[in-house]
Scaffold this active site. Structure first.
Site, PDB file in Angstrom:
ATOM      1  CG  HIS A  54      -2.038   0.930   1.095  1.00 33.18           C
ATOM      2  ND1 HIS A  54      -2.223   2.417   0.986  1.00 33.18           N
ATOM      3  CD2 HIS A  54      -3.305   0.569   0.603  1.00 33.18           C
ATOM      4  CE1 HIS A  54      -3.129   2.616   0.643  1.00 33.18           C
ATOM      5  NE2 HIS A  54      -4.326   1.862   0.609  1.00 33.18           N
ATOM      6  CG  HIS A  55       1.606   5.159  -2.667  1.00 36.06           C
ATOM      7  ND1 HIS A  55       2.642   5.640  -2.167  1.00 36.06           N
ATOM      8  CD2 HIS A  55       1.549   5.454  -4.062  1.00 36.06           C
ATOM      9  CE1 HIS A  55       3.347   6.241  -3.313  1.00 36.06           C
ATOM     10  NE2 HIS A  55       2.687   6.285  -4.491  1.00 36.06           N
ATOM     11  CB  ALA A  56      -0.797   4.391   3.722  1.00 36.34           C
ATOM     12  CB  VAL A 115       6.312   1.669   0.075  1.00 35.40           C
ATOM     13  CG1 VAL A 115       6.689   0.323   1.003  1.00 35.40           C
ATOM     14  CG2 VAL A 115       5.061   1.369  -0.895  1.00 35.40           C
ATOM     15  CG  ASN A 142       4.347   7.812   0.595  1.00 34.54           C
ATOM     16  OD1 ASN A 142       4.632   7.558  -0.683  1.00 34.54           O
ATOM     17  ND2 ASN A 142       3.635   7.140   1.427  1.00 34.54           N
TER      18      ASN A 142
END
Length: 467
Positions: A138-140, A142, A310
Protein backbone atom coordinates in the site's frame (compact mmCIF):
# COMPACT_ATOMS: atom_id res chain seq x y z
CA UNK A 1 3.18 3.12 17.87
CA UNK A 2 4.15 5.44 15.03
CA UNK A 3 1.61 7.88 13.62
CA UNK A 4 1.26 8.14 9.85
CA UNK A 5 2.19 11.44 8.29
CA UNK A 6 -0.56 13.33 6.50
CA UNK A 7 0.93 12.40 3.13
CA UNK A 8 1.04 8.71 4.03
CA UNK A 9 -2.51 8.81 5.39
CA UNK A 10 -3.85 10.67 2.35
CA UNK A 11 -3.33 7.50 0.30
CA UNK A 12 -5.77 5.80 2.67
CA UNK A 13 -8.29 8.63 2.53
CA UNK A 14 -8.25 8.92 -1.27
CA UNK A 15 -8.66 5.18 -1.86
CA UNK A 16 -11.99 3.93 -3.23
CA UNK A 17 -13.21 0.65 -4.71
CA UNK A 18 -12.30 1.95 -8.17
CA UNK A 19 -9.10 3.69 -7.07
CA UNK A 20 -7.00 1.26 -5.01
CA UNK A 21 -3.79 2.98 -3.99
CA UNK A 22 -1.17 0.28 -3.69
CA UNK A 23 2.05 0.06 -5.65
CA UNK A 24 2.95 -3.18 -7.42
CA UNK A 25 5.99 -4.88 -8.82
CA UNK A 26 6.26 -7.83 -11.17
CA UNK A 27 9.47 -9.80 -10.74
CA UNK A 28 10.31 -12.51 -13.29
CA UNK A 29 12.66 -15.16 -11.91
CA UNK A 30 15.01 -17.80 -13.26
CA UNK A 31 14.40 -20.36 -10.53
CA UNK A 32 17.07 -22.74 -11.87
CA UNK A 33 19.63 -20.77 -9.81
CA UNK A 34 17.97 -21.53 -6.44
CA UNK A 35 20.26 -23.78 -4.36
CA UNK A 36 18.48 -27.10 -3.96
CA UNK A 37 15.88 -26.27 -6.61
CA UNK A 38 12.59 -24.41 -6.58
CA UNK A 39 9.55 -25.19 -4.52
CA UNK A 40 6.88 -22.82 -3.27
CA UNK A 41 7.11 -24.26 0.24
CA UNK A 42 10.86 -23.61 0.45
CA UNK A 43 10.40 -20.10 -0.94
CA UNK A 44 7.82 -19.41 1.78
CA UNK A 45 10.22 -20.64 4.48
CA UNK A 46 12.99 -18.40 3.14
CA UNK A 47 10.72 -15.35 2.92
CA UNK A 48 9.44 -15.94 6.45
CA UNK A 49 12.98 -16.00 7.80
CA UNK A 50 13.97 -12.82 6.03
CA UNK A 51 11.00 -10.64 6.92
CA UNK A 52 11.68 -11.28 10.61
CA UNK A 53 14.47 -8.72 10.19
CA UNK A 54 12.26 -6.19 8.38
CA UNK A 55 9.61 -4.85 10.78
CA UNK A 56 7.93 -2.80 8.06
CA UNK A 57 6.55 -6.06 6.65
CA UNK A 58 4.84 -6.80 9.98
CA UNK A 59 3.24 -3.45 10.77
CA UNK A 60 -0.47 -2.83 10.42
CA UNK A 61 -2.87 0.07 10.85
CA UNK A 62 -4.67 0.83 14.08
CA UNK A 63 -7.17 3.59 14.71
CA UNK A 64 -9.84 4.69 17.17
CA UNK A 65 -13.19 6.35 16.58
CA UNK A 66 -12.06 8.93 19.15
CA UNK A 67 -8.86 9.66 17.22
CA UNK A 68 -8.84 13.15 15.70
CA UNK A 69 -5.56 12.71 13.86
CA UNK A 70 -4.17 10.17 11.39
CA UNK A 71 -4.03 6.40 12.15
CA UNK A 72 -0.93 4.76 13.60
CA UNK A 73 1.29 1.82 12.71
CA UNK A 74 1.54 -0.98 15.25
CA UNK A 75 3.04 -4.46 15.18
CA UNK A 76 0.79 -7.29 14.04
CA UNK A 77 1.16 -9.67 16.98
CA UNK A 78 -0.82 -12.30 15.05
CA UNK A 79 1.26 -12.14 11.87
CA UNK A 80 0.79 -15.12 9.54
CA UNK A 81 2.81 -15.35 6.33
CA UNK A 82 0.05 -17.47 4.78
CA UNK A 83 -2.22 -14.42 4.64
CA UNK A 84 0.28 -12.58 2.45
CA UNK A 85 2.17 -15.15 0.37
CA UNK A 86 0.08 -16.96 -2.24
CA UNK A 87 0.62 -19.52 -5.02
CA UNK A 88 -1.26 -19.49 -8.34
CA UNK A 89 -0.65 -20.89 -11.83
CA UNK A 90 -1.29 -19.54 -15.30
CA UNK A 91 -3.54 -21.36 -17.76
CA UNK A 92 -1.59 -22.93 -20.61
CA UNK A 93 0.09 -21.42 -22.55
CA UNK A 94 1.53 -19.04 -19.98
CA UNK A 95 2.70 -16.20 -22.22
CA UNK A 96 2.99 -12.49 -21.52
CA UNK A 97 -0.70 -11.82 -22.21
CA UNK A 98 -1.82 -14.43 -19.72
CA UNK A 99 0.67 -13.20 -17.14
CA UNK A 100 -0.41 -9.58 -17.57
CA UNK A 101 -4.08 -10.53 -17.37
CA UNK A 102 -3.61 -12.37 -14.08
CA UNK A 103 -1.51 -9.55 -12.63
CA UNK A 104 -4.14 -7.03 -13.66
CA UNK A 105 -6.75 -9.02 -11.75
CA UNK A 106 -4.49 -9.13 -8.69
CA UNK A 107 -3.81 -5.39 -8.94
CA UNK A 108 -7.53 -4.59 -8.97
CA UNK A 109 -8.13 -6.10 -5.51
CA UNK A 110 -7.79 -3.79 -2.51
CA UNK A 111 -5.52 -4.80 0.35
CA UNK A 112 -6.98 -5.85 3.69
CA UNK A 113 -6.48 -2.99 6.16
CA UNK A 114 -6.81 -5.24 9.21
CA UNK A 115 -3.48 -6.90 8.35
CA UNK A 116 -0.05 -5.67 7.21
CA UNK A 117 -0.85 -4.13 3.84
CA UNK A 118 1.22 -6.18 1.43
CA UNK A 119 0.91 -9.37 -0.58
CA UNK A 120 3.09 -11.48 -2.85
CA UNK A 121 1.61 -13.83 -5.44
CA UNK A 122 3.95 -16.51 -6.81
CA UNK A 123 2.79 -17.21 -10.37
CA UNK A 124 3.84 -20.51 -11.91
CA UNK A 125 3.22 -21.98 -15.35
CA UNK A 126 5.10 -19.51 -17.55
CA UNK A 127 5.85 -21.11 -20.89
CA UNK A 128 9.63 -20.57 -20.63
CA UNK A 129 9.85 -22.20 -17.19
CA UNK A 130 10.26 -18.92 -15.31
CA UNK A 131 8.34 -18.09 -12.15
CA UNK A 132 6.91 -14.62 -11.55
CA UNK A 133 6.17 -12.83 -8.29
CA UNK A 134 3.53 -10.10 -8.24
CA UNK A 135 4.07 -7.92 -5.15
CA UNK A 136 1.60 -5.37 -3.77
CA UNK A 137 2.31 -2.79 -1.07
CA UNK A 138 0.00 0.00 0.00
CA UNK A 139 1.19 3.50 -0.88
CA UNK A 140 0.55 4.57 2.71
CA UNK A 141 3.53 2.43 3.65
CA UNK A 142 5.92 2.90 0.73
CA UNK A 143 6.98 5.30 -1.96
CA UNK A 144 9.09 4.38 -4.97
CA UNK A 145 12.43 4.55 -3.16
CA UNK A 146 11.36 2.90 0.11
CA UNK A 147 9.44 0.18 -1.75
CA UNK A 148 12.48 -0.66 -3.85
CA UNK A 149 14.60 -0.73 -0.68
CA UNK A 150 12.23 -3.16 1.03
CA UNK A 151 12.38 -5.54 -1.92
CA UNK A 152 16.16 -5.10 -2.06
CA UNK A 153 16.43 -6.45 1.48
CA UNK A 154 15.04 -9.74 0.15
CA UNK A 155 17.71 -9.88 -2.55
CA UNK A 156 21.40 -10.69 -2.79
CA UNK A 157 24.24 -10.51 -5.29
CA UNK A 158 24.47 -14.30 -5.65
CA UNK A 159 22.10 -17.24 -5.09
CA UNK A 160 23.85 -18.15 -1.83
CA UNK A 161 24.55 -14.59 -0.67
CA UNK A 162 24.02 -13.87 2.98
CA UNK A 163 21.52 -11.16 3.64
CA UNK A 164 21.35 -8.54 6.37
CA UNK A 165 18.35 -6.86 7.91
CA UNK A 166 17.97 -3.09 7.50
CA UNK A 167 19.01 -0.69 10.23
CA UNK A 168 16.44 -0.30 12.99
CA UNK A 169 15.86 3.37 12.19
CA UNK A 170 12.38 4.95 12.63
CA UNK A 171 11.79 4.67 8.87
CA UNK A 172 12.52 0.95 8.90
CA UNK A 173 11.01 0.07 12.26
CA UNK A 174 7.50 0.56 10.96
CA UNK A 175 6.19 1.75 14.30
CA UNK A 176 6.37 -1.68 15.91
CA UNK A 177 4.63 -1.96 19.26
CA UNK A 178 1.14 -1.87 20.64
CA UNK A 179 -1.22 1.04 21.24
CA UNK A 180 -4.44 1.30 23.23
CA UNK A 181 -7.50 3.18 22.08
CA UNK A 182 -6.78 5.79 24.76
CA UNK A 183 -3.14 6.20 23.67
CA UNK A 184 -4.16 6.78 20.05
CA UNK A 185 -6.90 9.26 21.03
CA UNK A 186 -4.81 11.31 23.47
CA UNK A 187 -1.78 11.47 21.19
CA UNK A 188 -4.08 12.44 18.30
CA UNK A 189 -5.67 15.19 20.38
CA UNK A 190 -2.26 16.69 21.14
CA UNK A 191 -1.31 16.53 17.45
CA UNK A 192 -4.50 18.28 16.34
CA UNK A 193 -4.06 20.93 19.05
CA UNK A 194 -0.70 21.85 17.53
CA UNK A 195 -2.11 22.35 14.03
CA UNK A 196 -3.00 26.07 14.33
CA UNK A 197 0.62 26.86 15.17
CA UNK A 198 1.81 24.76 12.23
CA UNK A 199 -0.66 26.52 9.93
CA UNK A 200 0.61 29.94 11.00
CA UNK A 201 4.15 28.77 10.24
CA UNK A 202 3.52 27.51 6.70
CA UNK A 203 0.82 29.95 5.57
CA UNK A 204 3.02 32.97 4.74
CA UNK A 205 5.35 30.89 2.55
CA UNK A 206 2.41 29.15 0.88
CA UNK A 207 0.61 32.40 0.08
CA UNK A 208 3.70 33.57 -1.79
CA UNK A 209 3.64 30.52 -4.10
CA UNK A 210 0.99 31.81 -6.53
CA UNK A 211 2.52 35.25 -7.21
CA UNK A 212 5.96 33.67 -7.58
CA UNK A 213 4.50 31.10 -9.98
CA UNK A 214 2.86 33.88 -12.03
CA UNK A 215 6.12 35.84 -12.09
CA UNK A 216 8.00 32.76 -13.29
CA UNK A 217 5.35 32.15 -15.95
CA UNK A 218 5.76 35.71 -17.27
CA UNK A 219 9.51 35.07 -17.56
CA UNK A 220 8.92 31.69 -19.21
CA UNK A 221 10.62 30.00 -16.27
CA UNK A 222 7.74 28.02 -14.72
CA UNK A 223 6.61 24.42 -14.90
CA UNK A 224 3.24 23.84 -16.61
CA UNK A 225 0.31 24.92 -14.47
CA UNK A 226 -2.22 22.30 -13.29
CA UNK A 227 -5.47 22.08 -15.28
CA UNK A 228 -3.76 23.04 -18.56
CA UNK A 229 -3.29 19.56 -20.06
CA UNK A 230 -5.24 18.52 -23.20
CA UNK A 231 -7.93 15.86 -22.79
CA UNK A 232 -7.38 12.36 -24.18
CA UNK A 233 -9.12 9.01 -23.77
CA UNK A 234 -6.77 8.36 -20.84
CA UNK A 235 -8.30 11.18 -18.82
CA UNK A 236 -11.59 9.90 -17.51
CA UNK A 237 -13.25 8.15 -14.58
CA UNK A 238 -11.76 4.81 -13.57
CA UNK A 239 -13.61 1.53 -13.18
CA UNK A 240 -12.49 -1.11 -10.71
CA UNK A 241 -10.65 -3.12 -13.38
CA UNK A 242 -6.92 -2.90 -14.14
CA UNK A 243 -4.72 -3.87 -17.06
CA UNK A 244 -0.98 -3.76 -17.35
CA UNK A 245 1.80 -4.21 -19.88
CA UNK A 246 5.57 -4.30 -19.69
CA UNK A 247 8.73 -4.15 -21.77
CA UNK A 248 12.51 -4.08 -21.45
CA UNK A 249 14.89 -1.76 -23.31
CA UNK A 250 18.67 -1.67 -23.37
CA UNK A 251 19.97 0.86 -20.83
CA UNK A 252 23.14 1.26 -22.90
CA UNK A 253 21.02 2.67 -25.74
CA UNK A 254 19.43 5.15 -23.34
CA UNK A 255 22.85 6.28 -22.13
CA UNK A 256 24.14 6.60 -25.69
CA UNK A 257 21.28 8.97 -26.50
CA UNK A 258 21.92 10.84 -23.25
CA UNK A 259 25.60 11.35 -24.05
CA UNK A 260 25.00 12.27 -27.69
CA UNK A 261 22.63 15.11 -26.87
CA UNK A 262 24.04 16.18 -23.50
CA UNK A 263 20.86 15.47 -21.55
CA UNK A 264 19.98 13.30 -18.54
CA UNK A 265 18.73 9.72 -18.39
CA UNK A 266 15.38 10.95 -17.08
CA UNK A 267 15.05 13.25 -20.11
CA UNK A 268 15.55 10.29 -22.44
CA UNK A 269 13.02 8.23 -20.45
CA UNK A 270 10.41 10.98 -20.82
CA UNK A 271 11.25 11.40 -24.51
CA UNK A 272 10.86 7.66 -25.07
CA UNK A 273 7.49 7.80 -23.32
CA UNK A 274 6.54 10.84 -25.40
CA UNK A 275 7.35 9.06 -28.66
CA UNK A 276 5.35 6.00 -27.65
CA UNK A 277 2.36 8.10 -26.59
CA UNK A 278 2.48 10.09 -29.81
CA UNK A 279 2.42 6.87 -31.85
CA UNK A 280 -0.40 5.40 -29.71
CA UNK A 281 -2.63 8.49 -29.84
CA UNK A 282 -1.94 9.15 -33.51
CA UNK A 283 -3.05 5.62 -34.40
CA UNK A 284 -6.25 6.19 -32.43
CA UNK A 285 -6.88 9.49 -34.22
CA UNK A 286 -6.76 11.54 -31.02
CA UNK A 287 -3.32 13.15 -30.92
CA UNK A 288 -3.81 16.64 -29.38
CA UNK A 289 -2.24 19.68 -30.98
CA UNK A 290 -0.89 20.63 -27.53
CA UNK A 291 1.68 18.77 -25.49
CA UNK A 292 0.63 16.15 -22.99
CA UNK A 293 1.61 16.96 -19.40
CA UNK A 294 3.09 14.35 -17.06
CA UNK A 295 3.19 14.43 -13.27
CA UNK A 296 6.68 13.31 -12.28
CA UNK A 297 7.26 12.27 -8.63
CA UNK A 298 10.51 13.62 -7.24
CA UNK A 299 12.17 11.93 -4.27
CA UNK A 300 13.06 14.26 -1.39
CA UNK A 301 14.67 11.56 0.77
CA UNK A 302 17.48 13.29 2.65
CA UNK A 303 16.17 16.76 1.75
CA UNK A 304 13.52 17.16 4.45
CA UNK A 305 13.19 16.48 8.15
CA UNK A 306 9.47 15.72 7.95
CA UNK A 307 8.37 12.31 9.28
CA UNK A 308 6.66 9.59 7.27
CA UNK A 309 7.45 6.98 4.64
CA UNK A 310 6.40 8.91 1.53
CA UNK A 311 9.11 11.47 0.93
CA UNK A 312 8.15 12.94 -2.43
CA UNK A 313 7.17 16.09 -4.18
CA UNK A 314 5.70 16.32 -7.68
CA UNK A 315 6.72 18.37 -10.69
CA UNK A 316 4.80 18.78 -13.95
CA UNK A 317 6.58 18.26 -17.28
CA UNK A 318 5.48 18.81 -20.86
CA UNK A 319 6.24 15.83 -23.12
CA UNK A 320 6.32 17.59 -26.49
CA UNK A 321 3.93 15.05 -28.01
CA UNK A 322 2.77 17.63 -30.55
CA UNK A 323 6.26 17.69 -32.14
CA UNK A 324 6.99 15.28 -34.97
CA UNK A 325 10.80 15.41 -34.72
CA UNK A 326 12.15 13.11 -31.96
CA UNK A 327 15.28 15.19 -31.33
CA UNK A 328 13.26 18.37 -31.06
CA UNK A 329 11.03 16.61 -28.54
CA UNK A 330 14.01 15.38 -26.50
CA UNK A 331 15.69 18.80 -26.32
CA UNK A 332 12.39 20.50 -25.49
CA UNK A 333 11.78 17.97 -22.70
CA UNK A 334 15.30 18.44 -21.33
CA UNK A 335 14.92 22.21 -21.25
CA UNK A 336 11.45 21.94 -19.71
CA UNK A 337 12.63 19.47 -17.07
CA UNK A 338 15.43 21.82 -16.05
CA UNK A 339 12.90 24.62 -15.67
CA UNK A 340 10.41 22.44 -13.80
CA UNK A 341 13.08 21.11 -11.44
CA UNK A 342 14.24 24.62 -10.59
CA UNK A 343 10.65 25.69 -10.03
CA UNK A 344 9.92 22.61 -7.91
CA UNK A 345 13.04 23.22 -5.81
CA UNK A 346 11.85 26.77 -5.18
CA UNK A 347 8.50 25.49 -3.96
CA UNK A 348 10.38 23.48 -1.33
CA UNK A 349 10.79 19.82 -0.48
CA UNK A 350 8.25 19.99 2.36
CA UNK A 351 5.34 21.96 0.85
CA UNK A 352 3.26 18.93 -0.15
CA UNK A 353 4.02 17.15 3.12
CA UNK A 354 3.14 20.18 5.29
CA UNK A 355 -0.25 20.78 3.72
CA UNK A 356 -1.17 17.10 3.67
CA UNK A 357 -0.93 17.09 7.47
CA UNK A 358 -4.33 18.82 7.46
CA UNK A 359 -5.95 16.05 5.39
CA UNK A 360 -8.71 14.10 7.09
CA UNK A 361 -10.73 10.99 6.36
CA UNK A 362 -14.09 12.75 6.81
CA UNK A 363 -13.36 15.39 4.19
CA UNK A 364 -10.96 13.67 1.78
CA UNK A 365 -12.68 10.29 1.83
CA UNK A 366 -16.17 11.71 1.29
CA UNK A 367 -14.98 14.10 -1.40
CA UNK A 368 -13.20 11.35 -3.35
CA UNK A 369 -16.21 9.04 -3.23
CA UNK A 370 -18.43 11.83 -4.58
CA UNK A 371 -15.81 12.73 -7.19
CA UNK A 372 -15.77 9.13 -8.39
CA UNK A 373 -19.53 8.56 -8.28
CA UNK A 374 -20.36 11.77 -10.14
CA UNK A 375 -17.62 11.26 -12.76
CA UNK A 376 -16.22 14.73 -12.08
CA UNK A 377 -12.87 13.85 -13.69
CA UNK A 378 -14.60 14.35 -17.04
CA UNK A 379 -16.20 17.68 -16.13
CA UNK A 380 -13.23 19.92 -15.42
CA UNK A 381 -10.00 20.73 -17.28
CA UNK A 382 -7.41 17.96 -17.12
CA UNK A 383 -4.94 18.42 -14.25
CA UNK A 384 -2.29 16.24 -15.91
CA UNK A 385 -2.46 13.39 -18.41
CA UNK A 386 -0.42 10.66 -16.74
CA UNK A 387 2.20 9.85 -14.12
CA UNK A 388 5.77 8.98 -15.11
CA UNK A 389 8.22 7.76 -12.48
CA UNK A 390 11.86 6.72 -12.82
CA UNK A 391 13.31 4.56 -10.03
CA UNK A 392 17.06 3.82 -10.12
CA UNK A 393 18.00 0.21 -9.50
CA UNK A 394 21.23 -1.80 -9.11
CA UNK A 395 23.52 -2.04 -12.16
CA UNK A 396 24.44 -5.67 -11.44
CA UNK A 397 22.58 -9.01 -11.42
CA UNK A 398 20.35 -9.57 -8.37
CA UNK A 399 18.88 -12.73 -6.87
CA UNK A 400 15.47 -12.78 -5.17
CA UNK A 401 15.41 -15.47 -2.47
CA UNK A 402 18.10 -17.28 -4.49
CA UNK A 403 16.49 -16.92 -7.93
CA UNK A 404 18.10 -14.77 -10.63
CA UNK A 405 15.94 -11.74 -11.43
CA UNK A 406 15.35 -11.64 -15.19
CA UNK A 407 13.11 -8.59 -15.05
CA UNK A 408 11.61 -6.32 -12.40
CA UNK A 409 8.68 -4.24 -13.66
CA UNK A 410 7.48 -1.47 -11.32
CA UNK A 411 3.76 -0.65 -11.48
CA UNK A 412 2.36 2.48 -9.86
CA UNK A 413 -1.27 3.35 -9.08
CA UNK A 414 -3.58 5.30 -11.36
CA UNK A 415 -6.05 8.03 -10.48
CA UNK A 416 -9.39 9.35 -11.66
CA UNK A 417 -8.58 11.76 -14.49
CA UNK A 418 -5.13 10.26 -15.18
CA UNK A 419 -5.56 6.59 -16.03
CA UNK A 420 -1.98 5.79 -17.00
CA UNK A 421 1.04 5.22 -14.83
CA UNK A 422 4.42 4.63 -16.48
CA UNK A 423 7.17 3.56 -14.11
CA UNK A 424 10.66 2.52 -15.16
CA UNK A 425 13.41 0.87 -13.15
CA UNK A 426 16.96 0.09 -14.17
CA UNK A 427 18.49 -3.30 -13.36
CA UNK A 428 21.63 -4.99 -14.65
CA UNK A 429 21.88 -3.05 -17.89
CA UNK A 430 18.17 -3.12 -18.69
CA UNK A 431 15.45 -0.52 -18.28
CA UNK A 432 12.27 -2.24 -17.13
CA UNK A 433 9.11 -0.40 -18.19
CA UNK A 434 5.82 -1.09 -16.40
CA UNK A 435 2.46 0.36 -17.45
CA UNK A 436 -0.70 0.31 -15.34
CA UNK A 437 -4.07 1.49 -16.61
CA UNK A 438 -7.80 0.78 -16.77
CA UNK A 439 -9.04 -1.36 -19.71
CA UNK A 440 -12.12 0.81 -20.23
CA UNK A 441 -9.84 3.81 -20.91
CA UNK A 442 -6.80 2.05 -22.42
CA UNK A 443 -8.00 -1.22 -23.96
CA UNK A 444 -4.90 -1.68 -26.14
CA UNK A 445 -2.13 -1.14 -23.62
CA UNK A 446 0.26 -3.55 -25.36
CA UNK A 447 0.17 -1.28 -28.43
CA UNK A 448 1.50 1.50 -26.22
CA UNK A 449 4.24 -0.44 -24.45
CA UNK A 450 5.40 -2.08 -27.69
CA UNK A 451 6.04 1.43 -29.04
CA UNK A 452 8.67 2.14 -26.36
CA UNK A 453 11.59 0.23 -27.98
CA UNK A 454 10.74 1.81 -31.35
CA UNK A 455 10.69 5.29 -29.79
CA UNK A 456 14.14 4.65 -28.29
CA UNK A 457 15.51 3.33 -31.59
CA UNK A 458 14.22 6.47 -33.29
CA UNK A 459 16.29 8.58 -30.91
CA UNK A 460 19.27 6.26 -31.31
CA UNK A 461 19.20 6.64 -35.08
CA UNK A 462 19.24 10.42 -34.63
CA UNK A 463 22.53 10.16 -32.72
CA UNK A 464 24.29 9.22 -35.98
CA UNK A 465 23.97 12.82 -37.07
CA UNK A 466 25.91 13.86 -33.94
CA UNK A 467 28.89 11.61 -34.72
Amino acid sequence: MQRLSGLDASFLYLETSTQPLHVCGLVVLDVSTIPGGYSFAELEVELTARIRGIPAFRRKLQDSRFNLDHPVWVEDTDFDIGRHFHQVALPSPGGRDELARMCGEIAAIQLDRTRPMWEMWVIEGLEDGSVAVMAKMHHAGVDGVSGANMIAHLCGFSPEAAWSSPDESPENSGGTGRASTLDIALDGLLAVASRPAKLLRILPESLAVLPRWMDRARRGDAMPAPFTAPRTSLNGTLTGRRNMAFAQVDLAKVKKVKDAFGVKVNDVVLAMCSGALRHYLENRGELPDRSLVAAVPVSVHGKTDRPGTNQVSVMLSELGTHMADPVERLLEIAEGNSTSKGHNDELGASLLHDWSQFAGQAVFGTAMRLYSTLGLAERHPVVHNLVISNVPGPPVPMYFLGALIKAMYPLGPIFHGAALNVTVMSLDGQLNVGLMSCPELAPHLWDLVDAFPAALDELLEATQACV
